[in-house]
Design an enzyme around this catalytic site. Structure first.
Site, PDB file in Angstrom:
ATOM      1  CB  ALA A   1      -0.930   0.065   1.161  1.00  0.00           C
TER       2      ALA A   1
ATOM      3  CE1 TYR B   1       5.532  -8.314 -12.899  1.00  0.00           C
ATOM      4  CE2 TYR B   1       5.104  -8.045 -15.319  1.00  0.00           C
ATOM      5  CZ  TYR B   1       4.873  -7.763 -13.911  1.00  0.00           C
ATOM      6  OH  TYR B   1       3.791  -6.990 -13.530  1.00  0.00           O
TER       7      TYR B   1
END
Length: 249
Positions: free
Chosen positions: A9, A150
Site C-alpha cells: 500500500a 515476471y
C-alpha cells in the site's frame, strides 16, 4: 462500511486503492515494507476513515504469520483483500537473467500472495460480502521479450485467481483477477533498479494508465450486487493493445 486489507500500500496501485476506498469511510489495514511511507499514508487518510498499518515483507512467511495472526483480536471479519504487493526485477533474456531477481519476483508475486491469502481466509470467511482481488498483469495474458520470469509469475497469479474462485465457491467468496497494462508508477523504476532514464522512457510517447485508474475499477467491481462477480478484468490505456503492442507518437 467495509474492512479492507491492502498489501503493497505504500505506492502505486496499492496506495491509490487506499485513497479511493478511504472516501467511503471504510476501515483500512495497510501493509508494506516501508514504515515511513505507511505512517505518512495513515496520517493522510486518518481523517477520512479508520486506518491501521502493518509493516512486513510478504515474502517472509514468519513475518506474515506474526503480523496477521492476531488480527482477529481487533476485527471480527475481513470484507476485501487486495493482493497488490508485487514487482518486476530486471528485463534480461532468460540466458542472462539474475537468479536473485527470479527469486524476488516469484517470492513476492506468487508465494507472498499465497501466504497472505492463507493467513486471512479465516477472517474473510466470516464476512457477509467477502471479496479477494489479485493484481495480475497483461503480462499474465501474453509474454514479451525479456519478461520471462515476471510473465510466468503473473500467469501464476491468473491461474491462482481461477483456482481460488473454484475452491472458495462454497463460501461465497468473490475472486477477481485484475490485469492492468502499463501503469505509470514506480514499477519501471524498480524493474530497472533505480535507473530513472530507462524507467521514464517506458512511458514516453503515449499516455499510460495511472494508479488511480486501476483503483477506480477495483472500487467499481467491489460494489456490484452480492450475486455478481467480475471474474477477470484486463485494463490498458487506449494506446496499448496488449502486453506487447503499444502505439507511441
Amino acid at each position: 462500511m467495509k474492512t479492507l486489507l491492502i498489501t503493497g500500500a505504500t505506492s502505486g496501485i496499492g496506495k491509490a486503492c487506499a485513497e479511493v476506498f478511504a472516501n467511503g469511510g471504510n476501515k483500512l489495514i495497510l501493509t508494506g515494507r516501508r514504515s515511513d511511507r505507511l505512517e505518512e499514508l495513515k496520517h493522510q487518510l486518518s481523517d477520512q476513515c479508520q486506518v491501521e498499518t502493518l509493516c512486513f515483507d510478504v515474502r517472509n512467511r514468519n513475518e506474515v504469520k506474526e503480523q496477521l495472526s492476531d488480527l482477529d483480536a481487533r476485527i471480527n471479519h475481513l470484507d476485501i483483500l487486495i493482493n497488490n504487493a508485487g514487482l518486476a526485477a530486471g528485463k534480461a533474456n532468460i540466458d542472462e537473467g539474475e537468479l536473485d531477481d527470479w527469486d524476488q519476483m516469484i517470492d513476492t508475486n506468487v508465494k507472498g500472495l499465497l501466504y497472505v491469502t492463507k493467513a486471512l481466509l479465516p477472517l474473510i470467511k466470516k464476512s457477509q460480502q467477502p471479496h479477494i482481488f489479485n493484481i495480475a498483469s497483461t503480462a499474465g495474458k501474453e509474454n514479451y521479450l525479456g519478461g520471462n520470469v515476471y510473465c510466468a509469475s503473473k500467469h501464476a497469479v491468473d491461474a491462482l485467481s481461477k483456482s481460488m474462485r473454484i475452491d472458495l465457491l462454497p463460501f461465497g467468496i468473490k475472486v477477481s483477477n485484475i490485469a492492468p497494462g502499463m501503469v505509470d508508477t514506480e514499477f519501471s523504476l524498480v524493474r530497472f533498479k533505480g535507473d530513472k532514464e530507462k524507467a521514464n522512457a517506458v512511458y514516453d510517447g503515449f499516455t499510460p494508465l495511472y494508479a488511480k485508474d486501476v483503483a477506480s475499477v477495483i472500487h467499481f467491481a467491489s460494489n456490484q450486487p452480492k450475486h455478481v462477480n467480475i471474474n477477470d478484468l484486463v485494463i490498458t490505456c487506449t494506446a496499448q493493445a496488449n502486453s506487447f503492442y503499444t502505439h507511441k507518437l
